[in-house]
Design a protein around this motif. Structure first.
Motif, mmCIF file in Angstrom:
data_model
loop_
_atom_site.group_PDB
_atom_site.id
_atom_site.type_symbol
_atom_site.label_atom_id
_atom_site.label_comp_id
_atom_site.label_asym_id
_atom_site.label_seq_id
_atom_site.Cartn_x
_atom_site.Cartn_y
_atom_site.Cartn_z
ATOM 1 N N ASN A 210 0.789 -1.191 -0.043
ATOM 2 C CA ASN A 210 -0.041 -0.038 -0.011
ATOM 3 C C ASN A 210 0.750 1.122 0.075
ATOM 4 O O ASN A 210 0.334 2.285 -0.757
ATOM 5 C CB ASN A 210 -0.942 0.021 1.183
ATOM 6 C CG ASN A 210 -2.086 -1.017 1.152
ATOM 7 O OD1 ASN A 210 -2.503 -1.544 0.006
ATOM 8 N ND2 ASN A 210 -2.528 -1.548 2.473
ATOM 9 N N ARG B 122 0.814 4.045 -2.716
ATOM 10 C CA ARG B 122 0.730 5.401 -2.321
ATOM 11 C C ARG B 122 1.788 6.541 -2.998
ATOM 12 O O ARG B 122 1.463 7.454 -3.517
ATOM 13 C CB ARG B 122 0.349 5.565 -0.970
ATOM 14 C CG ARG B 122 -0.112 6.951 -0.435
ATOM 15 C CD ARG B 122 -0.288 7.109 1.089
ATOM 16 N NE ARG B 122 0.827 6.771 1.700
ATOM 17 C CZ ARG B 122 0.742 5.409 2.374
ATOM 18 N NH1 ARG B 122 0.056 4.661 2.196
ATOM 19 N NH2 ARG B 122 2.029 4.942 3.168
ATOM 20 N N SER C 199 -3.404 2.992 -6.671
ATOM 21 C CA SER C 199 -4.319 2.124 -5.901
ATOM 22 C C SER C 199 -3.482 0.937 -5.823
ATOM 23 O O SER C 199 -2.751 0.573 -6.804
ATOM 24 C CB SER C 199 -5.583 1.838 -6.192
ATOM 25 O OG SER C 199 -5.543 1.242 -7.709
ATOM 26 N N SER C 200 -3.370 0.292 -4.559
ATOM 27 C CA SER C 200 -2.524 -1.078 -4.483
ATOM 28 C C SER C 200 -3.317 -2.142 -5.331
ATOM 29 O O SER C 200 -2.315 -2.830 -5.939
ATOM 30 C CB SER C 200 -2.878 -1.549 -3.085
ATOM 31 O OG SER C 200 -4.236 -1.363 -2.585
#
Length: 270
Positions: free
Chosen positions: A178, A182, A187-188
């Motif tokens: 994550n 970021r 988005s992951s």
């Protein structure tokens, strides 16, 4: 066996780790093991005869042009013959730029590249066989790769992928996907999808293979304790290191024999 590595030209250095040759002067029998490498290779057999490979007691003739996908599970085999190979080693996240088929389809497979790449690679193979010098052969490889790169037109994501790979290879990275997503404005979920498309691996598996490759070279060097190797390769502790090592080799690190794999051969560089 004589193994040499050669650096790619400037235009392909972001895509190709190296070109390499692997030759024997006579017919030899080699018992070998291949472990997760984090790279994808193309190998051209330029000898008069293709070496024979024995897998599970079955002898098969190697394809003249082999595509080695990402190796995840260890592979043991025996080759018999005179070797005269010329190869291309891509980075784990760059081979996808040169193929139409999803790169994950090649994982844990050795494929006849002529079945995948068609007429262009057949022409290249004929040109390599008729060429008289290594310099000319590498020039032919580079012309082919640049033409494939232009045809596929995928290079817009290269800078992003290189940046993500560098982040995943940091010693202080502990599977926090994550935070990497970021930092790159992603988005992951998109990062996972992007990474799979270009490397054939999930980011988590990529990191495991990267750490394993660092660790297996240290184990082969036999100069450090398992605790020190685990620490230097970014594992939480020795038990996590041993678990991953056994997953990729099916052998305890304390029982590993470096001579069992030509993967660990020290190249001569040009």
């Amino acid at each position: 066996m004589h193994y040499y590595e050669y650096q790619p030209g400037k235009l392909l250095r972001d895509y190709v780790q190296c070109y390499f040759t692997c030759e024997t002067n006579e017919v030899v029998t080699i018992h070998d093991q291949v472990f997760a490498s984090g790279s994808i290779e193309i190998m051209f057999n330029l000898g008069a005869e293709s070496p024979q490979t024995i897998i599970n007691s079955t002898r098969v003739t190697q394809p003249a042009v082999q595509l080695w996908g990402q190796t995840i599970q260890p592979l043991s085999f025996t080759t018999i013959g005179r070797h005269k190979m010329l190869g291309i080693r891509f980075f784990g996240h760059t081979a996808a730029y040169f193929f139409d088929e999803p790169i994950a389809n090649f994982n844990d497979h050795v494929i006849d590249l002529k079945d995948v790449a068609g007429q262009a690679v057949r022409i290249l193979y004929d040109q390599l066989q008729s060429s008289g010098s290594l310099v000319d052969r590498i020039t032919l490889l580079e012309h082919y790769l640049l033409a494939q790169l232009a045809r596929h037109g995928k290079s817009s994501k290269l800078k992003l992928m290189c940046s993500v790979v560098q982040a995943l290879q940091r010693d202080d990275f502990f599977e926090n996907i994550n935070s990497v997503a970021r930092d790159h404005g992603l988005s992951s979920r998109y990062l996972q999808k992007l990474f799979l498309a270009y490397s054939g691996l999930s980011p988590k598996l990529f990191v495991k293979i990267y750490r394993f490759r660092k660790s297996i070279e240290m184990v082969a060097g036999n100069d450090l304790s398992l605790t020190a190797i685990a620490y230097q390769c970014g594992y939480y502790d020795q038990s996590h290191f041993i678990k991953d090592f056994k997953y990729f080799t099916r052998i305890m690190p304390s029982h590993f024999c470096p001579e069992s794999s030509t993967d660990l051969a020290v190249p001569l560089n040009y």
